[in-house]
Design an enzyme around this catalytic site. Sequence first.
Site, PDB file in Angstrom:
ATOM      1  N   GLU A 166       0.735  -1.048  -0.050  1.00 54.12           N
ATOM      2  CA  GLU A 166      -0.102  -0.099   0.162  1.00 54.12           C
ATOM      3  C   GLU A 166       0.201   1.071   0.420  1.00 54.12           C
ATOM      4  O   GLU A 166       0.773   1.392   1.021  1.00 54.12           O
ATOM      5  CB  GLU A 166      -0.911  -0.032   1.008  1.00 54.12           C
ATOM      6  CG  GLU A 166      -1.863  -1.253   1.531  1.00 54.12           C
ATOM      7  CD  GLU A 166      -3.034  -0.925   2.383  1.00 54.12           C
ATOM      8  OE1 GLU A 166      -3.040   0.424   2.784  1.00 54.12           O
ATOM      9  OE2 GLU A 166      -4.297  -1.900   2.677  1.00 54.12           O
ATOM     10  N   GLU A 366      -4.980  -7.941  -0.492  1.00 49.12           N
ATOM     11  CA  GLU A 366      -6.122  -7.850   1.700  1.00 49.12           C
ATOM     12  C   GLU A 366      -7.477  -7.743   0.853  1.00 49.12           C
ATOM     13  O   GLU A 366      -7.604  -6.872  -0.375  1.00 49.12           O
ATOM     14  CB  GLU A 366      -6.009  -6.744   1.739  1.00 49.12           C
ATOM     15  CG  GLU A 366      -4.507  -6.866   2.487  1.00 49.12           C
ATOM     16  CD  GLU A 366      -3.917  -5.437   3.184  1.00 49.12           C
ATOM     17  OE1 GLU A 366      -5.348  -5.103   3.651  1.00 49.12           O
ATOM     18  OE2 GLU A 366      -2.877  -5.665   3.536  1.00 49.12           O
TER      19      GLU A 366
END
Length: 460
Positions: A166, A366
Amino acid sequence: MALRFPEGFLWGMATSAYQIEGAPDADGKGPSIWDSFCKVPGNIRNGESGGVAIDHYRRYRSDVALMRDLGVQAYRFSISWPRLFPEGDGAPNPAGLDFYTRLVDCLLEAGIRPFATLYHWDLPQALQDRFGGWQSRATAQAFARYAGFVARHLSDRVQDIITINEFRSFVDMGYQGLEVPVGGRTVRISLAPGLALDRRGLAQVRHHALLGHGLAVQAIRAEGRPGTRVGPAENVEVPIPVSATPANVAAARAALRDLNGPFLTPMLEGAYDAAWLAAQGADAPEVAPGDMEAIGAPLDFVGLNIYRPSAYVMAEDSRRGWRAMRLNPSHPQMDSAWHLLDPEALHWGPRLVHEVWAPTCLHITENGCAARDAPGTDGEVHDTDRLMYLRAACAALHRAIDAGAPVAGSFFWSAFDNFEWTDGLQRRFGMIHVDFATQVRTPKLSALWFRDSAHANAVL
Ligand code: IFM
């Protein structure tokens, strides 16, 4: 009829080092920016930290056994950089490597395929102090040396390595603070190191993070065993077309490239988009010769972290070709302040990435949600809202695969309740409940759904 996934589809769970390990000073580990950030009063809800978290550093064997019993086929964990290199660079810490060696061996004995993430935000504090962290390309170069070291020592058993988790979160929220739209309001989130750079400074940090990824890919190729697979895990910005007309879907494809201009677009195209760069004007990052080749290094997979849609879009007769709708204040959300609810993001995310960039392999690295979980008087945790969300998201993902997206597996965030950054310990994302006072683990209803669905390789 149950929606079956392709043969060999991987059912996984994910965690990260700072959120679960605890033991911040054990066996020669150096401090990370999260150890420091949590010590500043007001940074974390209730003044909590990952200092103990779920004590996974000491309980990893029983945690792996629990995942095995739930039918977990692949486990995505992260390696704490300062556990391996207390100073961020230079002399490695053998005890740190020994921990991850034992963890990997334990996973393999349990029949669970390890996916190791190299950077899930816990930068060695020493690199923050010396270089201002990712403000300097020296951090990207140190990251590549650490990546090469991991590949040299673990790629005989870990065949899937994720470089960075991320970019958008740790860069934008860590070096400037980010406003996330949710319905009629915005939520502001700041993460470690908690800086507030200007636009020019932020653009350079973004570039150095991309460079770190690219140099790490090259180092893993050079130092890892042949066949080691490598890719990033990005929280891709997902536009959802208002209706799936050809014009609106084309608009969503254009929006995907534009919205992901800072990270995914340059990584997958080896260049910043010209319109995006022009919009940065004088604040565009400085790019050294060779940087874009590294940033665009070929990947074996692209990891997508998907929780929420970024925008609802429709076609517009303009240069960019799309416009975003206003989000209604009553739009439903899950328990995190930023978590706008729409399982359809799991359909449009991988589908549009496939249509725009055609990567050979995708993983959902995720997907999950927070919920207000607590054991009932029977000791069970009935997380019906998470169950509802995950089942709907899995069905949407199945449609993306039907539409041709090459999704090889999905990792649910998270295996265990853990330290949810500035939200502290009570924002529970786990499929396994953790009582932080006693460290007792209890699989929730969603974990039982996971077990049955993984076993059947279908959305049950
Ligand atoms: O807990 C985080 C994780 O570390 C990164 N992705 C989002 C999760 C939920 O907020």
